[in-house]
Design a protein around this motif. Sequence first.
Motif, mmCIF file in Angstrom:
data_model
loop_
_atom_site.group_PDB
_atom_site.id
_atom_site.type_symbol
_atom_site.label_atom_id
_atom_site.label_comp_id
_atom_site.label_asym_id
_atom_site.label_seq_id
_atom_site.Cartn_x
_atom_site.Cartn_y
_atom_site.Cartn_z
ATOM 1 N N VAL A 12 0.851 -1.192 0.000
ATOM 2 C CA VAL A 12 0.000 0.000 0.000
ATOM 3 C C VAL A 12 0.886 1.241 0.000
ATOM 4 N N GLN A 13 0.363 2.325 -0.535
ATOM 5 C CA GLN A 13 1.128 3.569 -0.540
ATOM 6 C C GLN A 13 1.028 4.269 0.805
ATOM 7 N N ALA A 14 2.031 5.057 1.104
ATOM 8 C CA ALA A 14 2.007 5.848 2.329
ATOM 9 C C ALA A 14 0.751 6.716 2.364
ATOM 10 N N GLY A 15 0.151 6.779 3.552
ATOM 11 C CA GLY A 15 -1.099 7.504 3.714
ATOM 12 C C GLY A 15 -2.332 6.652 3.519
ATOM 13 N N GLY A 16 -2.145 5.452 3.023
ATOM 14 C CA GLY A 16 -3.261 4.558 2.783
ATOM 15 C C GLY A 16 -3.694 3.797 4.029
ATOM 16 N N SER A 17 -4.661 2.921 3.832
ATOM 17 C CA SER A 17 -5.226 2.143 4.936
ATOM 18 C C SER A 17 -5.279 0.666 4.583
ATOM 19 N N LEU A 18 -5.218 -0.151 5.616
ATOM 20 C CA LEU A 18 -5.415 -1.592 5.483
ATOM 21 C C LEU A 18 -6.155 -2.089 6.707
ATOM 22 N N ARG A 19 -6.862 -3.190 6.536
ATOM 23 C CA ARG A 19 -7.445 -3.872 7.681
ATOM 24 C C ARG A 19 -6.952 -5.309 7.689
ATOM 25 N N LEU A 20 -6.266 -5.656 8.757
ATOM 26 C CA LEU A 20 -5.804 -7.020 8.935
ATOM 27 C C LEU A 20 -6.835 -7.801 9.745
ATOM 28 N N VAL A 79 -10.390 -11.077 15.114
ATOM 29 C CA VAL A 79 -9.879 -9.804 15.614
ATOM 30 C C VAL A 79 -9.371 -9.010 14.418
ATOM 31 N N TYR A 80 -9.684 -7.729 14.413
ATOM 32 C CA TYR A 80 -9.282 -6.859 13.315
ATOM 33 C C TYR A 80 -8.237 -5.856 13.779
ATOM 34 N N LEU A 81 -7.372 -5.482 12.855
ATOM 35 C CA LEU A 81 -6.454 -4.371 13.075
ATOM 36 C C LEU A 81 -6.639 -3.399 11.917
ATOM 37 N N GLN A 82 -7.310 -2.290 12.215
ATOM 38 C CA GLN A 82 -7.507 -1.242 11.221
ATOM 39 C C GLN A 82 -6.314 -0.308 11.275
ATOM 40 N N MET A 83 -5.648 -0.149 10.153
ATOM 41 C CA MET A 83 -4.443 0.676 10.084
ATOM 42 C C MET A 83 -4.668 1.810 9.099
ATOM 43 N N ASN A 84 -4.627 3.020 9.602
ATOM 44 C CA ASN A 84 -4.835 4.210 8.785
ATOM 45 C C ASN A 84 -3.571 5.052 8.742
ATOM 46 N N LEU A 86 -0.941 4.998 6.932
ATOM 47 C CA LEU A 86 0.234 4.126 7.012
ATOM 48 C C LEU A 86 1.482 4.854 6.569
ATOM 49 N N LYS A 87 2.581 4.481 7.209
ATOM 50 C CA LYS A 87 3.884 5.079 6.940
ATOM 51 C C LYS A 87 4.862 3.993 6.503
ATOM 52 N N PRO A 88 5.896 4.353 5.782
ATOM 53 C CA PRO A 88 6.877 3.332 5.383
ATOM 54 C C PRO A 88 7.440 2.561 6.578
ATOM 55 N N GLU A 89 7.554 3.215 7.722
ATOM 56 C CA GLU A 89 8.086 2.533 8.901
ATOM 57 C C GLU A 89 7.113 1.517 9.498
ATOM 58 N N ASP A 90 5.890 1.448 8.982
ATOM 59 C CA ASP A 90 4.951 0.410 9.389
ATOM 60 C C ASP A 90 5.188 -0.889 8.621
ATOM 61 N N THR A 91 6.070 -0.851 7.645
ATOM 62 C CA THR A 91 6.380 -2.056 6.880
ATOM 63 C C THR A 91 6.939 -3.134 7.797
ATOM 64 N N ALA A 92 6.294 -4.290 7.790
ATOM 65 C CA ALA A 92 6.683 -5.394 8.677
ATOM 66 C C ALA A 92 5.785 -6.586 8.403
ATOM 67 N N ARG A 93 6.153 -7.686 9.010
ATOM 68 C CA ARG A 93 5.251 -8.828 9.035
ATOM 69 C C ARG A 93 4.463 -8.725 10.339
ATOM 70 N N TYR A 94 3.155 -8.826 10.236
ATOM 71 C CA TYR A 94 2.268 -8.648 11.377
ATOM 72 C C TYR A 94 1.741 -10.006 11.826
ATOM 73 N N GLY A 115 1.553 -14.990 10.370
ATOM 74 C CA GLY A 115 1.856 -13.619 9.984
ATOM 75 C C GLY A 115 1.338 -13.256 8.598
ATOM 76 N N THR A 116 1.224 -11.948 8.391
ATOM 77 C CA THR A 116 0.837 -11.412 7.092
ATOM 78 C C THR A 116 1.705 -10.184 6.826
ATOM 79 N N GLN A 117 2.181 -10.064 5.589
ATOM 80 C CA GLN A 117 3.148 -9.021 5.251
ATOM 81 C C GLN A 117 2.448 -7.727 4.856
ATOM 82 N N VAL A 118 2.883 -6.642 5.486
ATOM 83 C CA VAL A 118 2.424 -5.298 5.133
ATOM 84 C C VAL A 118 3.633 -4.517 4.624
ATOM 85 N N THR A 119 3.489 -3.970 3.429
ATOM 86 C CA THR A 119 4.559 -3.166 2.853
ATOM 87 C C THR A 119 3.988 -1.803 2.468
ATOM 88 N N VAL A 120 4.604 -0.764 3.000
ATOM 89 C CA VAL A 120 4.129 0.594 2.740
ATOM 90 C C VAL A 120 5.194 1.309 1.914
#
Length: 122
Positions: A12-20, A79-84, A86-94, A115-120
């Motif tokens: 996802v691009q910086a500033g975007g959102s994801l829901r895990l 369980v949900y994790l709503q992430m709004n 998003l910043k490049p430093e949020d890139t990680a495996r969750y 785990g699930t991979q999030v890349t910003v």
Amino acid sequence: QVRLVESGGQLVQAGGSLRLSCAASERTFSNYNIAWFRQAPGKEREFVTAISKTGRPIYYADSVKGRFSISRDNAKNVVYLQMNNLKPEDTARYYCVAEAEPGSRYEESDYWGQGTQVTVSS
């Protein structure tokens, strides 16, 4: 015992959102406090957030406060994790993890998902 499966990670691009999502098939899921951790390459695992078995958020890391929100639906065993914002430093495996015993450390639990991979991207 509970088995956890994470999903929802993607690029996802910086500033975007994801829901895990963190899902379990066992009905005992509602008996557990659940947490999200993340780990980026070359970095230590970080405790991101946690939620009580009744749905009360009980912890947010300073790095995600105001941007991430944890919730759960015990009827759906998820369980949900709503992430709004998003910043490049949020890139990680969750990873999601269930608290093995009340008051125990999540890190010592045997109940971790894969785990699930999030890349910003910036």
